[in-house]
Design an enzyme around this catalytic site. Sequence first.
Site, PDB file in Angstrom:
ATOM      1  N   GLU A  68      23.477   6.218  -4.838  1.00  0.00           N
ATOM      2  CA  GLU A  68      23.279   7.318  -5.792  1.00  0.00           C
ATOM      3  C   GLU A  68      24.575   8.065  -6.072  1.00  0.00           C
ATOM      4  OE1 GLU A  68      21.009   8.264  -7.859  1.00  0.00           O
ATOM      5  OE2 GLU A  68      19.382   6.953  -7.227  1.00  0.00           O
ATOM      6  N   GLU A  71      26.643   5.807  -8.272  1.00  0.00           N
ATOM      7  CA  GLU A  71      26.115   5.745  -9.643  1.00  0.00           C
ATOM      8  C   GLU A  71      26.417   7.012 -10.434  1.00  0.00           C
ATOM      9  OE1 GLU A  71      22.248   2.833  -8.847  1.00  0.00           O
ATOM     10  OE2 GLU A  71      21.916   4.887  -9.536  1.00  0.00           O
ATOM     11  N   GLU A  72      26.222   8.179  -9.822  1.00  0.00           N
ATOM     12  CA  GLU A  72      26.366   9.438 -10.551  1.00  0.00           C
ATOM     13  C   GLU A  72      27.805   9.897 -10.712  1.00  0.00           C
ATOM     14  OE1 GLU A  72      23.779  12.525  -9.093  1.00  0.00           O
ATOM     15  OE2 GLU A  72      21.982  11.346  -9.505  1.00  0.00           O
TER      16      GLU A  72
END
Length: 179
Positions: A68, A71-72
């Site tokens: 995460e 990805e962010e």
Amino acid sequence: MLVYWIPETPNTLPANASHRVGIGALVLNNNGQVLVVKEKYGKNTGIWKLPTGVVEEGEDICMAAIREVQEETGTETDFIEILAFRQSHKSFFGKSDLFFICMLKPLNFTIHKQNAEIEEAQWMAIEEYAAQPKLNQSELSKNIAKICLAKKDNQYSGFSPVLTTTGLSAKKCYLYSNK
């Protein structure tokens, strides 16, 4: 999930998934700065927050936190520990929700934000993150910020992953424990 129990005995099929599992990631650098994002959509717009997301089927919590953040923000990290978790009921689609706050160590400091969901991403002094008025309107967010501040000052210890196996099948899994 559609099911039809054929035998004339009590139905023993489990109900559909009863929980959703999410993560929030405290990525803290050596300068006391935390990696934060502002979301483009949803109830958390306009506030700097920790990168968050949902654990995918078959994914371990520690790997979901790393994914995460990558990805962010494009930032590569190593998982350190689970700091805390929250359980709530009748949340998403009426199901229970488990949310784990994870600590990660940055391996790089360059940010390449995800354009689809993230408005902004940056490194911010952890004290500035914790002092946001909008963040402090939520008791849960205020408590998470206190844990983050305590961790920065080495006044808090979480749960580290220990790779282990289960039962006779020797299936690999993680046991999170406070060593």
